[in-house]
Structure formats: structure tokens, C-alpha cells
Design a protein around this motif. Structure first.
Motif, PDB file in Angstrom:
ATOM      1  N   PHE A   1       0.794  -1.233   0.000  1.00  0.00           N
ATOM      2  CA  PHE A   1       0.000   0.000   0.000  1.00  0.00           C
ATOM      3  C   PHE A   1       0.828   1.285   0.000  1.00  0.00           C
ATOM      4  CE2 PHE A   1      -2.463  -3.167   2.489  1.00  0.00           C
ATOM      5  CZ  PHE A   1      -3.544  -3.321   1.636  1.00  0.00           C
ATOM      6  N   MET A   2       2.156   1.165   0.170  1.00  0.00           N
ATOM      7  CA  MET A   2       3.026   2.330   0.402  1.00  0.00           C
ATOM      8  C   MET A   2       2.509   3.103   1.619  1.00  0.00           C
ATOM      9  SD  MET A   2       5.615   2.324  -1.659  1.00  0.00           S
ATOM     10  CE  MET A   2       6.277   3.971  -1.508  1.00  0.00           C
ATOM     11  N   LEU A   3       2.208   2.344   2.670  1.00  0.00           N
ATOM     12  CA  LEU A   3       1.619   2.916   3.875  1.00  0.00           C
ATOM     13  C   LEU A   3       2.023   2.073   5.076  1.00  0.00           C
ATOM     14  CD1 LEU A   3      -0.552   4.935   5.065  1.00  0.00           C
ATOM     15  CD2 LEU A   3      -2.171   3.060   4.764  1.00  0.00           C
ATOM     16  N   ILE A   4       2.538   2.718   6.105  1.00  0.00           N
ATOM     17  CA  ILE A   4       2.769   2.059   7.384  1.00  0.00           C
ATOM     18  C   ILE A   4       1.623   2.492   8.286  1.00  0.00           C
ATOM     19  CG2 ILE A   4       4.294   1.836   9.372  1.00  0.00           C
ATOM     20  CD1 ILE A   4       6.641   2.487   7.504  1.00  0.00           C
ATOM     21  N   LYS A   5       0.804   1.545   8.648  1.00  0.00           N
ATOM     22  CA  LYS A   5      -0.398   1.868   9.413  1.00  0.00           C
ATOM     23  C   LYS A   5      -0.058   2.296  10.839  1.00  0.00           C
ATOM     24  CE  LYS A   5      -3.273  -1.209   6.729  1.00  0.00           C
ATOM     25  NZ  LYS A   5      -4.332  -0.404   6.210  1.00  0.00           N
ATOM     26  N   ASN A   6      -0.842   3.240  11.354  1.00  0.00           N
ATOM     27  CA  ASN A   6      -0.647   3.707  12.726  1.00  0.00           C
ATOM     28  C   ASN A   6      -0.774   2.568  13.723  1.00  0.00           C
ATOM     29  OD1 ASN A   6      -0.167   6.370  12.026  1.00  0.00           O
ATOM     30  ND2 ASN A   6      -2.311   6.966  12.210  1.00  0.00           N
ATOM     31  N   GLN A   7      -1.614   1.580  13.423  1.00  0.00           N
ATOM     32  CA  GLN A   7      -1.782   0.435  14.329  1.00  0.00           C
ATOM     33  C   GLN A   7      -0.472  -0.331  14.473  1.00  0.00           C
ATOM     34  OE1 GLN A   7      -3.776   1.297  11.823  1.00  0.00           O
ATOM     35  NE2 GLN A   7      -5.909   0.775  12.227  1.00  0.00           N
ATOM     36  N   ALA A   8       0.308  -0.416  13.399  1.00  0.00           N
ATOM     37  CA  ALA A   8       1.598  -1.104  13.470  1.00  0.00           C
ATOM     38  C   ALA A   8       2.577  -0.318  14.336  1.00  0.00           C
ATOM     39  CB  ALA A   8       2.166  -1.306  12.069  1.00  0.00           C
ATOM     40  N   VAL A   9       2.572   0.991  14.182  1.00  0.00           N
ATOM     41  CA  VAL A   9       3.434   1.849  15.006  1.00  0.00           C
ATOM     42  C   VAL A   9       3.042   1.709  16.473  1.00  0.00           C
ATOM     43  CG1 VAL A   9       4.067   4.249  15.495  1.00  0.00           C
ATOM     44  CG2 VAL A   9       3.865   3.471  13.118  1.00  0.00           C
ATOM     45  N   LEU A  10       1.753   1.757  16.754  1.00  0.00           N
ATOM     46  CA  LEU A  10       1.279   1.618  18.138  1.00  0.00           C
ATOM     47  C   LEU A  10       1.564   0.235  18.699  1.00  0.00           C
ATOM     48  CD1 LEU A  10      -2.092   3.579  17.852  1.00  0.00           C
ATOM     49  CD2 LEU A  10       0.029   4.332  18.968  1.00  0.00           C
TER      50      LEU A  10
ATOM     51  N   MET B   1       2.133 -12.588  -8.949  1.00  0.00           N
ATOM     52  CA  MET B   1       1.726 -12.991  -7.594  1.00  0.00           C
ATOM     53  C   MET B   1       1.285 -11.799  -6.742  1.00  0.00           C
ATOM     54  SD  MET B   1       4.355 -16.043  -6.466  1.00  0.00           S
ATOM     55  CE  MET B   1       5.742 -14.940  -6.335  1.00  0.00           C
ATOM     56  N   THR B   2       1.742 -10.612  -7.093  1.00  0.00           N
ATOM     57  CA  THR B   2       1.456  -9.409  -6.299  1.00  0.00           C
ATOM     58  C   THR B   2       1.020  -8.268  -7.221  1.00  0.00           C
ATOM     59  OG1 THR B   2       3.790  -8.824  -6.421  1.00  0.00           O
ATOM     60  CG2 THR B   2       3.080 -10.029  -4.460  1.00  0.00           C
ATOM     61  N   PRO B   3      -0.040  -8.467  -7.996  1.00  0.00           N
ATOM     62  CA  PRO B   3      -0.382  -7.478  -9.020  1.00  0.00           C
ATOM     63  C   PRO B   3      -0.880  -6.145  -8.457  1.00  0.00           C
ATOM     64  CG  PRO B   3      -2.125  -9.106  -8.835  1.00  0.00           C
ATOM     65  CD  PRO B   3      -0.988  -9.577  -7.960  1.00  0.00           C
ATOM     66  N   ASP B   4      -1.378  -6.155  -7.230  1.00  0.00           N
ATOM     67  CA  ASP B   4      -1.966  -4.944  -6.673  1.00  0.00           C
ATOM     68  C   ASP B   4      -1.026  -4.199  -5.723  1.00  0.00           C
ATOM     69  OD1 ASP B   4      -2.075  -7.003  -4.829  1.00  0.00           O
ATOM     70  OD2 ASP B   4      -4.029  -6.418  -4.029  1.00  0.00           O
ATOM     71  N   TRP B   5       0.260  -4.541  -5.721  1.00  0.00           N
ATOM     72  CA  TRP B   5       1.194  -3.852  -4.842  1.00  0.00           C
ATOM     73  C   TRP B   5       1.523  -2.478  -5.415  1.00  0.00           C
ATOM     74  CZ3 TRP B   5       5.486  -7.227  -2.249  1.00  0.00           C
ATOM     75  CH2 TRP B   5       4.874  -8.161  -1.413  1.00  0.00           C
ATOM     76  N   THR B   6       1.207  -1.463  -4.658  1.00  0.00           N
ATOM     77  CA  THR B   6       1.423  -0.082  -5.072  1.00  0.00           C
ATOM     78  C   THR B   6       2.899   0.226  -5.293  1.00  0.00           C
ATOM     79  OG1 THR B   6      -0.532   0.540  -3.814  1.00  0.00           O
ATOM     80  CG2 THR B   6       0.946   2.314  -4.435  1.00  0.00           C
ATOM     81  N   SER B   7       3.758  -0.361  -4.508  1.00  0.00           N
ATOM     82  CA  SER B   7       5.183  -0.011  -4.582  1.00  0.00           C
ATOM     83  C   SER B   7       5.831  -0.406  -5.901  1.00  0.00           C
ATOM     84  CB  SER B   7       5.957  -0.662  -3.423  1.00  0.00           C
ATOM     85  OG  SER B   7       6.011  -2.063  -3.554  1.00  0.00           O
ATOM     86  N   TRP B   8       5.236  -1.335  -6.641  1.00  0.00           N
ATOM     87  CA  TRP B   8       5.834  -1.716  -7.922  1.00  0.00           C
ATOM     88  C   TRP B   8       5.793  -0.555  -8.922  1.00  0.00           C
ATOM     89  CZ3 TRP B   8       8.415  -5.259  -6.136  1.00  0.00           C
ATOM     90  CH2 TRP B   8       7.973  -6.501  -5.691  1.00  0.00           C
ATOM     91  N   ASP B   9       4.754   0.234  -8.861  1.00  0.00           N
ATOM     92  CA  ASP B   9       4.542   1.246  -9.893  1.00  0.00           C
ATOM     93  C   ASP B   9       4.836   2.672  -9.453  1.00  0.00           C
ATOM     94  OD1 ASP B   9       3.670  -0.726 -11.743  1.00  0.00           O
ATOM     95  OD2 ASP B   9       1.734  -0.769 -10.718  1.00  0.00           O
ATOM     96  N   LYS B  10       5.207   2.878  -8.209  1.00  0.00           N
ATOM     97  CA  LYS B  10       5.505   4.224  -7.707  1.00  0.00           C
ATOM     98  C   LYS B  10       6.913   4.621  -8.127  1.00  0.00           C
ATOM     99  CE  LYS B  10       2.290   5.815  -4.781  1.00  0.00           C
ATOM    100  NZ  LYS B  10       1.884   7.140  -4.574  1.00  0.00           N
ATOM    101  N   GLN B  11       7.018   5.315  -9.222  1.00  0.00           N
ATOM    102  CA  GLN B  11       8.322   5.754  -9.711  1.00  0.00           C
ATOM    103  C   GLN B  11       8.898   6.786  -8.742  1.00  0.00           C
ATOM    104  OE1 GLN B  11       9.833   4.251 -12.257  1.00  0.00           O
ATOM    105  NE2 GLN B  11       8.006   2.980 -12.402  1.00  0.00           N
ATOM    106  N   GLY B  12      10.144   6.570  -8.353  1.00  0.00           N
ATOM    107  CA  GLY B  12      10.807   7.514  -7.458  1.00  0.00           C
ATOM    108  C   GLY B  12      10.537   7.269  -5.992  1.00  0.00           C
ATOM    109  N   ASP B  13       9.551   6.423  -5.662  1.00  0.00           N
ATOM    110  CA  ASP B  13       9.241   6.119  -4.266  1.00  0.00           C
ATOM    111  C   ASP B  13       9.742   4.725  -3.932  1.00  0.00           C
ATOM    112  OD1 ASP B  13       8.066   8.533  -3.763  1.00  0.00           O
ATOM    113  OD2 ASP B  13       6.019   7.815  -3.905  1.00  0.00           O
ATOM    114  N   PHE B  14      10.037   4.527  -2.669  1.00  0.00           N
ATOM    115  CA  PHE B  14      10.508   3.235  -2.191  1.00  0.00           C
ATOM    116  C   PHE B  14       9.842   2.951  -0.855  1.00  0.00           C
ATOM    117  CE2 PHE B  14      13.592   1.038   0.592  1.00  0.00           C
ATOM    118  CZ  PHE B  14      13.611  -0.180  -0.052  1.00  0.00           C
ATOM    119  N   PRO B  15       9.398   1.714  -0.616  1.00  0.00           N
ATOM    120  CA  PRO B  15       8.765   1.372   0.668  1.00  0.00           C
ATOM    121  C   PRO B  15       9.805   1.258   1.785  1.00  0.00           C
ATOM    122  CG  PRO B  15       8.905  -0.575  -0.725  1.00  0.00           C
ATOM    123  CD  PRO B  15       9.393   0.592  -1.550  1.00  0.00           C
TER     124      PRO B  15
END
Length: 166
Positions: free
Chosen positions: A30-39, A131-145
Motif C-alpha cells: 500500500f506504500m503505507l505504514i499503518k498507525n496500528q503497526a506503530v502503536l 503474484m502481487t499485481p496490486d502492490w502499489t510499490s511496484w509502480d511508484k516511480q521515485g518512491d521506495f517502501p
């Protein structure tokens, strides 16, 4: 020798593994670290840290959180890192002994390079993409998880502390 002892790491490492896997997966998907994981990571230190550390060391390690969250907010405001990355790094901070900061930065640099290269390579492999077609990080040019590298850094630090003895 590491300042975090093997006994302390023995309390912390098993509890952080599932959270770090969650963070790495969530950031890649998702290119997202959820607040629940941080907590959740903070809750691990809140409870297990009380058992693993003497009270004075436990309390001082919470100051690491304050320093890193302040630096993270500045870095996020400057557009250098994502908010989730800043929050997760701050949640990681109490797990790290101040005396081990230089080693931690070396671990992070190594893990970051490896994670970046692996992520970029795997996104070029058609079987992985299928296997992971919906992973946002594959297509985010310039971004890295970055959660992938941050989570790996914490796990390696704690594993080294566990194996180092002391």
C-alpha cells in the motif's frame, strides 16, 4: 559488544518479528505504514521493555522516541521521508541503545541498499508481479517502501544483540 544484551533482545525480538513483517508487507503493498503497526511496536516496548530493562534504562530509552519523532517530523515536513516512516522510526528508537547508534546506521545503510536493490529487481520479474499485481510499490516511480528497510534494520539489530551474548 552491543549495549542491548542478549537477554533483553530475547524478550523483544520474538514480539517484534510479526510487527516488522506487517510493516514491510503493508509498505510494499500500500506504500503505507499503518498507525496500528506503530502503536503495536510501541506497546511491545511499553510492556516487554519493563521486563527486559532496569527501570532507569527503560525510562531513558523513551527519550530516544522523543528525539527521533521530532527529527522525523522535521524530515517529513521537508519532504524527505513519509510520515509513516518517521513514526515507525520513532517507535523503533527505544529498542536501540544510544551506544549502538553508529552500528545501527551501518546496519540501516546495508539493509537499505539490499532492500532497494531487491525491491527494484523483483518488480522486474514477471512471476513476482503476477503474484502481487496490486502492490502499489511496484509502480511508484521515485518512491521506495522504506518500511521494508526500517523493519529489517530493527530485526537485524535485535538478532545481533541476541547472538552477541552479554
Amino acid at each position: 559488544m552491543l549495549a542491548t544484551t542478549s537477554a533483553q533482545a530475547a524478550w523483544l525480538l520474538p514480539l517484534t518479528i510479526p510487527i516488522c513483517i506487517w510493516v514491510a508487507w503493508s509498505d510494499m503493498k500500500f506504500m503505507l505504514i499503518k498507525n496500528q503497526a506503530v502503536l503495536a511496536l510501541m506497546a511491545v516496548f511499553l510492556v516487554a521493555g519493563l521486563i527486559a530493562f532496569p527501570l532507569d534504562a527503560y525510562l531513558w530509552r523513551w527519550s530516544h522516541f522523543a528525539v527521533v519523532i521530532a527529527a522525523g517530523f522535521v524530515a517529513n515536513a521537508a519532504g524527505l521521508i513519509g510520515a509513516g516512516d518517521a513514526k515507525f522510526a520513532a517507535a523503533m528508537a527505544p529498542f536501540i541503545a544510544r551506544q549502538d547508534s553508529a552500528l545501527l546506521f551501518m546496519i540501516f545503510a546495508s539493509v537499505l541498499l539490499g532492500a532497494f536493490a531487491t525491491h527494484r529487481l523483483f518488480r522486474l520479474v514477471p512471476a513476482v508481479r503476477r503474484m502481487t499485481p496490486d502492490w502499489t510499490s511496484w509502480d511508484k516511480q521515485g518512491d521506495f517502501p522504506m518500511g521494508l528497510a526500517l523493519a529489517g534494520t530493527l530485526l537485524i539489530y535485535l538478532a545481533l544483540s541476541l547472538l552477541a551474548g552479554g
